[in-house]
Design a protein around this motif. Structure first.
Motif, PDB file in Angstrom:
ATOM      1  N   THR A 148      12.431   8.693  -1.683  1.00 28.55           N
ATOM      2  CA  THR A 148      11.864   9.725  -2.540  1.00 28.55           C
ATOM      3  C   THR A 148      12.781   9.962  -3.741  1.00 28.55           C
ATOM      4  N   TYR A 149      12.206  10.532  -4.785  1.00 34.74           N
ATOM      5  CA  TYR A 149      13.009  10.826  -5.982  1.00 34.74           C
ATOM      6  C   TYR A 149      14.115  11.824  -5.638  1.00 34.74           C
ATOM      7  N   THR A 150      13.801  12.807  -4.797  1.00 28.65           N
ATOM      8  CA  THR A 150      14.782  13.835  -4.438  1.00 28.65           C
ATOM      9  C   THR A 150      15.956  13.249  -3.670  1.00 28.65           C
ATOM     10  N   THR A 151      15.670  12.490  -2.616  1.00 28.25           N
ATOM     11  CA  THR A 151      16.755  11.925  -1.820  1.00 28.25           C
ATOM     12  C   THR A 151      17.451  10.785  -2.554  1.00 28.25           C
ATOM     13  N   GLY A 152      16.694  10.045  -3.352  1.00 31.66           N
ATOM     14  CA  GLY A 152      17.291   8.957  -4.099  1.00 31.66           C
ATOM     15  C   GLY A 152      18.294   9.446  -5.124  1.00 31.66           C
ATOM     16  N   THR A 153      17.929  10.521  -5.841  1.00 33.21           N
ATOM     17  CA  THR A 153      18.839  11.076  -6.839  1.00 33.21           C
ATOM     18  C   THR A 153      20.167  11.475  -6.201  1.00 33.21           C
ATOM     19  N   ALA A 154      20.096  12.021  -5.000  1.00 32.99           N
ATOM     20  CA  ALA A 154      21.300  12.508  -4.330  1.00 32.99           C
ATOM     21  C   ALA A 154      22.091  11.403  -3.631  1.00 32.99           C
ATOM     22  N   HIS A 155      21.395  10.440  -3.008  1.00 34.52           N
ATOM     23  CA  HIS A 155      22.081   9.599  -2.027  1.00 34.52           C
ATOM     24  C   HIS A 155      21.880   8.090  -2.158  1.00 34.52           C
ATOM     25  N   TRP A 156      20.932   7.615  -2.957  1.00 31.13           N
ATOM     26  CA  TRP A 156      20.586   6.196  -2.954  1.00 31.13           C
ATOM     27  C   TRP A 156      21.787   5.293  -3.199  1.00 31.13           C
ATOM     28  N   HIS A 157      22.473   5.481  -4.322  1.00 31.46           N
ATOM     29  CA  HIS A 157      23.595   4.600  -4.647  1.00 31.46           C
ATOM     30  C   HIS A 157      24.732   4.758  -3.641  1.00 31.46           C
ATOM     31  N   ILE A 158      24.983   5.988  -3.214  1.00 29.76           N
ATOM     32  CA  ILE A 158      26.051   6.227  -2.245  1.00 29.76           C
ATOM     33  C   ILE A 158      25.800   5.427  -0.970  1.00 29.76           C
ATOM     34  N   LEU A 159      24.586   5.497  -0.454  1.00 30.01           N
ATOM     35  CA  LEU A 159      24.285   4.854   0.820  1.00 30.01           C
ATOM     36  C   LEU A 159      24.314   3.335   0.711  1.00 30.01           C
ATOM     37  N   VAL A 160      23.669   2.790  -0.315  1.00 30.50           N
ATOM     38  CA  VAL A 160      23.629   1.328  -0.438  1.00 30.50           C
ATOM     39  C   VAL A 160      25.034   0.772  -0.631  1.00 30.50           C
ATOM     40  N   ARG A 161      25.813   1.402  -1.500  1.00 28.55           N
ATOM     41  CA  ARG A 161      27.168   0.903  -1.760  1.00 28.55           C
ATOM     42  C   ARG A 161      28.065   1.093  -0.537  1.00 28.55           C
ATOM     43  N   GLY A 196       0.768  11.507  -4.776  1.00 28.50           N
ATOM     44  CA  GLY A 196       1.529  12.486  -5.521  1.00 28.50           C
ATOM     45  C   GLY A 196       3.027  12.347  -5.311  1.00 28.50           C
ATOM     46  N   ARG A 197       3.399  11.527  -4.359  1.00 29.62           N
ATOM     47  CA  ARG A 197       4.819  11.286  -4.086  1.00 29.62           C
ATOM     48  C   ARG A 197       5.461  10.540  -5.251  1.00 29.62           C
ATOM     49  N   ARG A 198       6.714  10.883  -5.530  1.00 32.48           N
ATOM     50  CA  ARG A 198       7.484  10.173  -6.545  1.00 32.48           C
ATOM     51  C   ARG A 198       8.671   9.495  -5.867  1.00 32.48           C
ATOM     52  N   THR A 199       8.841   8.227  -6.159  1.00 38.31           N
ATOM     53  CA  THR A 199       9.957   7.486  -5.593  1.00 38.31           C
ATOM     54  C   THR A 199      10.978   7.169  -6.675  1.00 38.31           C
ATOM     55  N   TYR A 200      12.186   6.839  -6.229  1.00 36.46           N
ATOM     56  CA  TYR A 200      13.356   6.884  -7.101  1.00 36.46           C
ATOM     57  C   TYR A 200      13.599   5.640  -7.950  1.00 36.46           C
ATOM     58  N   LEU A 209       0.833  -1.207   0.000  1.00 40.20           N
ATOM     59  CA  LEU A 209       0.000   0.000   0.000  1.00 40.20           C
ATOM     60  C   LEU A 209       0.866   1.255   0.000  1.00 40.20           C
ATOM     61  N   MET A 210       0.677   2.073  -1.023  1.00 38.89           N
ATOM     62  CA  MET A 210       1.191   3.448  -1.046  1.00 38.89           C
ATOM     63  C   MET A 210      -0.031   4.330  -1.224  1.00 38.89           C
ATOM     64  N   GLY A 211      -0.708   4.638  -0.127  1.00 43.60           N
ATOM     65  CA  GLY A 211      -2.016   5.272  -0.175  1.00 43.60           C
ATOM     66  C   GLY A 211      -1.979   6.744  -0.550  1.00 43.60           C
ATOM     67  N   ALA A 212      -3.148   7.258  -0.853  1.00 44.16           N
ATOM     68  CA  ALA A 212      -3.280   8.675  -1.165  1.00 44.16           C
ATOM     69  C   ALA A 212      -3.062   9.534   0.078  1.00 44.16           C
TER      70      ALA A 212
END
Length: 297
Positions: free
Chosen positions: A209-222, A244-248, A54-57
């Motif tokens: 989120t798309y914003t935080t993912g663009t900046a940090h996703w790969h850095i953090l996981v790696r 309305g949220r966008r995920t990365y 569930l990613m609800g409204a």
């Protein structure tokens, strides 16, 4: 035609990327198709993303989908033995799907009822290939943030109750698996504890989120993989959701040297597959023993 299973010293794993919708039933149907595809392609362990069901409204939608902690704890609660139980459809689905496909499933996250009516536990539940639930980890770090230079803000603590459980590592046929969820990635001390407890694989189901993912996703996981010499399996939500949220997206599987073995490249539902060497973490820790060189607790 099914892909051949890898050699015994390797295990095929899957990170399931989803663009989850605002209703539970279609999300479970979609997850079922993706898990079936992972099993058909030879995966023995599959990890679903945070909030897969569930990613609800609205943030409060999860309260209406909350389930009592139940099926999968013991054979008597297995949906095959209790077909009349309709109070726990998400847990029933996971237990039944794991047994049907002979697949270990790490499902993050499920809204589990808490003592407070206006909050739920965000629970990562792990089911073995017989449908038995073997672990439950409740997210301990809640995403209460405002994003820099943006009106975008989140307060998970309004509808989630943080877990009080200690860091959790479980045994599996594929080695010891450490459990974490999304925002946990920003707290390296948790992953150090998991490594100290023998984790060779760490799962991190997420909804970055798309914003935080663009900046940090790969850095953090790696970084978490490199620091602890563990395989990271990090499925993510992807695309636009009912709120309305966008995920990365960019679900990834990283080896213990921090190399990306496989990655999702779209904002769609996708099964990310990789064969991981069950001996690699131990070999790296022996030849590159940074975990034993620590000078600060």
């Amino acid at each position: 035609m099914s892909e051949a299973r890898p050699a015994p010293e390797t295990v095929r794993v899957a990170a399931i990327q989803m663009n989850s919708l605002g209703e539970v039933d279609p999300n479970l149907a979609r997850a079922g198709d993706l898990l079936a595809d992972a099993a058909r392609r030879g995966a023995r362990l599959a990890v679903l993303p945070e909030n897969f069901a569930l990613m609800g409204a609205h943030a409060t939608d999860k309260l209406h989908a909350a389930e009592p902690d139940g099926p999968g704890n013991d054979p008597g609660n297995n949906p095959g033995n209790n077909p009349g139980n309709n109070n726990t459809p998400i847990q029933d689905f996971l237990s039944q799907t794991a047994a049907e496909h002979g697949l270990w499933i790490a499902a993050g996250t499920i809204p589990i009822a808490s003592p407070e009516a206006d909050r739920v536990y965000p629970a990562l539940c792990v089911y073995d290939d017989t449908g038995q639930r073997v672990a439950r980890y409740d997210k301990i770090h809640l995403f209460d943030v405002g994003l820099p230079d943006s009106a975008e803000a989140y307060r998970e603590s309004a509808t989630f109750m943080a877990g009080s459980n200690p860091p959790m590592v479980i045994d599996s046929p594929f080695g010891r698996i450490g459990l974490s969820i999304c925002y946990d990635l920003r707290f390296p001390e948790l992953y150090r504890r998991l490594a100290a407890d023998g984790a060779e694989i760490v799962v991190a189901p997420s909804a970055f989120t798309y914003t935080t993912g663009t900046a940090h996703w790969h850095i953090l996981v790696r970084a978490r993989a490199v620091e602890n010499l563990v395989t990271m399996i990090a499925p993510n939500q992807a695309g636009h959701h009912a709120s309305g949220r966008r995920t990365y997206g960019h679900s990834v599987i990283c080896d213990p040297w921090g190399q990306v073995q496989s990655e999702a490249r779209s904002e769609a539902n996708e099964v990310v597959i990789a064969d991981i060497d069950r001996t690699r973490a131990a070999k790296l820790r022996e030849g590159f023993p940074c975990l034993t060189h620590r000078r600060l607790a």
